[in-house]
Motif scaffolding. Structure first.
Motif, PDB file in Angstrom:
ATOM      1  N   LYS A 143       0.828  -1.204   0.000  1.00 25.55           N
ATOM      2  CA  LYS A 143       0.000   0.000   0.000  1.00 25.55           C
ATOM      3  C   LYS A 143       0.868   1.262   0.000  1.00 25.55           C
ATOM      4  O   LYS A 143       0.657   2.194   0.769  1.00 25.55           O
ATOM      5  CB  LYS A 143      -0.973  -0.005   1.165  1.00 25.55           C
ATOM      6  N   LEU A 144       1.877   1.260  -0.886  1.00 20.24           N
ATOM      7  CA  LEU A 144       2.767   2.408  -1.014  1.00 20.24           C
ATOM      8  C   LEU A 144       2.080   3.529  -1.770  1.00 20.24           C
ATOM      9  O   LEU A 144       1.348   3.286  -2.727  1.00 20.24           O
ATOM     10  CB  LEU A 144       4.023   2.013  -1.798  1.00 20.24           C
ATOM     11  N   PRO A 145       2.315   4.764  -1.373  1.00 23.90           N
ATOM     12  CA  PRO A 145       1.804   5.889  -2.165  1.00 23.90           C
ATOM     13  C   PRO A 145       2.490   5.946  -3.522  1.00 23.90           C
ATOM     14  O   PRO A 145       3.602   5.447  -3.703  1.00 23.90           O
ATOM     15  CB  PRO A 145       2.168   7.115  -1.327  1.00 23.90           C
ATOM     16  N   LYS A 146       1.844   6.585  -4.474  1.00 29.70           N
ATOM     17  CA  LYS A 146       2.386   6.683  -5.834  1.00 29.70           C
ATOM     18  C   LYS A 146       3.719   7.419  -5.888  1.00 29.70           C
ATOM     19  O   LYS A 146       4.515   7.173  -6.782  1.00 29.70           O
ATOM     20  CB  LYS A 146       1.393   7.419  -6.725  1.00 29.70           C
ATOM     21  N   ARG A 147       3.969   8.287  -4.937  1.00 29.01           N
ATOM     22  CA  ARG A 147       5.190   9.087  -4.995  1.00 29.01           C
ATOM     23  C   ARG A 147       6.452   8.246  -4.764  1.00 29.01           C
ATOM     24  O   ARG A 147       7.543   8.662  -5.117  1.00 29.01           O
ATOM     25  CB  ARG A 147       5.138  10.225  -3.991  1.00 29.01           C
ATOM     26  N   TYR A 148       6.339   7.067  -4.166  1.00 34.52           N
ATOM     27  CA  TYR A 148       7.492   6.204  -3.950  1.00 34.52           C
ATOM     28  C   TYR A 148       7.744   5.249  -5.115  1.00 34.52           C
ATOM     29  O   TYR A 148       8.751   4.561  -5.143  1.00 34.52           O
ATOM     30  CB  TYR A 148       7.323   5.389  -2.670  1.00 34.52           C
ATOM     31  N   LEU A 149       6.840   5.194  -6.075  1.00 33.19           N
ATOM     32  CA  LEU A 149       6.965   4.280  -7.197  1.00 33.19           C
ATOM     33  C   LEU A 149       8.207   4.551  -8.063  1.00 33.19           C
ATOM     34  O   LEU A 149       8.907   3.607  -8.426  1.00 33.19           O
ATOM     35  CB  LEU A 149       5.690   4.310  -8.041  1.00 33.19           C
ATOM     36  N   PRO A 150       8.556   5.802  -8.377  1.00 33.10           N
ATOM     37  CA  PRO A 150       9.784   6.028  -9.168  1.00 33.10           C
ATOM     38  C   PRO A 150      11.062   5.573  -8.458  1.00 33.10           C
ATOM     39  O   PRO A 150      11.940   4.985  -9.083  1.00 33.10           O
ATOM     40  CB  PRO A 150       9.801   7.533  -9.386  1.00 33.10           C
ATOM     41  N   ILE A 151      11.152   5.804  -7.171  1.00 30.21           N
ATOM     42  CA  ILE A 151      12.338   5.388  -6.422  1.00 30.21           C
ATOM     43  C   ILE A 151      12.442   3.868  -6.407  1.00 30.21           C
ATOM     44  O   ILE A 151      13.511   3.299  -6.647  1.00 30.21           O
ATOM     45  CB  ILE A 151      12.290   5.945  -4.984  1.00 30.21           C
ATOM     46  N   LEU A 152      11.328   3.200  -6.161  1.00 27.96           N
ATOM     47  CA  LEU A 152      11.303   1.744  -6.150  1.00 27.96           C
ATOM     48  C   LEU A 152      11.617   1.180  -7.532  1.00 27.96           C
ATOM     49  O   LEU A 152      12.372   0.216  -7.659  1.00 27.96           O
ATOM     50  CB  LEU A 152       9.927   1.252  -5.673  1.00 27.96           C
ATOM     51  N   SER A 153      11.077   1.801  -8.574  1.00 29.04           N
ATOM     52  CA  SER A 153      11.304   1.290  -9.922  1.00 29.04           C
ATOM     53  C   SER A 153      12.757   1.471 -10.351  1.00 29.04           C
ATOM     54  O   SER A 153      13.319   0.604 -11.021  1.00 29.04           O
ATOM     55  CB  SER A 153      10.366   1.956 -10.914  1.00 29.04           C
ATOM     56  N   ILE A 154      13.390   2.570  -9.979  1.00 26.11           N
ATOM     57  CA  ILE A 154      14.799   2.759 -10.321  1.00 26.11           C
ATOM     58  C   ILE A 154      15.656   1.725  -9.591  1.00 26.11           C
ATOM     59  O   ILE A 154      16.558   1.124 -10.180  1.00 26.11           O
ATOM     60  CB  ILE A 154      15.262   4.191 -10.014  1.00 26.11           C
ATOM     61  N   GLY A 155      15.356   1.483  -8.340  1.00 23.87           N
ATOM     62  CA  GLY A 155      16.095   0.463  -7.592  1.00 23.87           C
ATOM     63  C   GLY A 155      15.951  -0.920  -8.207  1.00 23.87           C
ATOM     64  O   GLY A 155      16.939  -1.635  -8.396  1.00 23.87           O
ATOM     65  N   ARG A 191      20.735   1.387 -18.541  1.00 20.83           N
ATOM     66  CA  ARG A 191      19.753   0.364 -18.878  1.00 20.83           C
ATOM     67  C   ARG A 191      18.777   0.162 -17.717  1.00 20.83           C
ATOM     68  O   ARG A 191      17.584  -0.023 -17.924  1.00 20.83           O
ATOM     69  CB  ARG A 191      20.442  -0.950 -19.223  1.00 20.83           C
ATOM     70  N   GLY A 192      19.270   0.217 -16.484  1.00 17.65           N
ATOM     71  CA  GLY A 192      18.401   0.093 -15.323  1.00 17.65           C
ATOM     72  C   GLY A 192      17.406   1.234 -15.226  1.00 17.65           C
ATOM     73  O   GLY A 192      16.231   1.034 -14.911  1.00 17.65           O
ATOM     74  N   ALA A 224      13.322   1.144 -15.572  1.00 10.08           N
ATOM     75  CA  ALA A 224      12.440   1.799 -14.612  1.00 10.08           C
ATOM     76  C   ALA A 224      11.406   2.667 -15.313  1.00 10.08           C
ATOM     77  O   ALA A 224      10.207   2.619 -14.996  1.00 10.08           O
ATOM     78  CB  ALA A 224      13.262   2.636 -13.637  1.00 10.08           C
ATOM     79  N   LEU A 225      11.840   3.449 -16.276  1.00 13.37           N
ATOM     80  CA  LEU A 225      10.916   4.326 -17.005  1.00 13.37           C
ATOM     81  C   LEU A 225       9.885   3.519 -17.790  1.00 13.37           C
ATOM     82  O   LEU A 225       8.686   3.831 -17.779  1.00 13.37           O
ATOM     83  CB  LEU A 225      11.684   5.255 -17.935  1.00 13.37           C
ATOM     84  N   TYR A 226      10.336   2.488 -18.468  1.00 10.07           N
ATOM     85  CA  TYR A 226       9.401   1.662 -19.224  1.00 10.07           C
ATOM     86  C   TYR A 226       8.466   0.883 -18.294  1.00 10.07           C
ATOM     87  O   TYR A 226       7.314   0.651 -18.622  1.00 10.07           O
ATOM     88  CB  TYR A 226      10.138   0.687 -20.141  1.00 10.07           C
TER      89      TYR A 226
END
Length: 84
Positions: free
Chosen positions: A27-39, A59-60, A64-66
Motif C-alpha cells: 500500500k505504497l503511495p504513488k510518490r514512492y513508485l519512481p524510487i522503487l522502480s529505479i532500484g 539500462r536500469g 524503470a521508465l518503461y
C-alpha cells in the motif's frame, strides 16, 4: 516493433508486474513508485550483466521508465477506477 519479441520487452513487463504487486501489497503511495522502480531496474540490469557500469546504470533507468509507463498504460486501459 522488433523490441516486442526480444528479452528486453519481457524485462519491462516483469518489472511492471513486480512494481504493481509491491505497490498493492505494501500500500505504497504513488510518490514512492519512481524510487522503487529505479532500484529494481538497476537490480535487474545488474543481474543481466553481473557488473555495474555506466551502460548497466542507464539500462536500469530505462527499465524503470518503461516499467512505470507500462503500469500506467495498463491502468489507463484496463483498470477503471471510480471517479468521485
Amino acid at each position: 516493433m522488433g523490441d516486442l519479441l526480444t528479452i528486453h520487452f519481457g524485462v519491462y513487463v516483469a518489472l511492471a508486474f513486480v512494481l504493481y504487486a509491491i505497490r498493492k501489497a505494501l500500500k505504497l503511495p504513488k510518490r514512492y513508485l519512481p524510487i522503487l522502480s529505479i532500484g529494481l531496474g538497476l537490480l535487474f540490469s545488474w543481474l543481466e550483466g553481473w557488473e555495474i557500469t555506466f551502460e548497466t546504470t542507464l539500462r536500469g533507468i530505462e527499465y524503470a521508465l518503461y516499467g512505470i509507463g507500462t503500469i500506467e498504460t495498463v491502468k489507463a486501459i484496463f483498470i477503471k477506477e471510480d471517479e468521485k
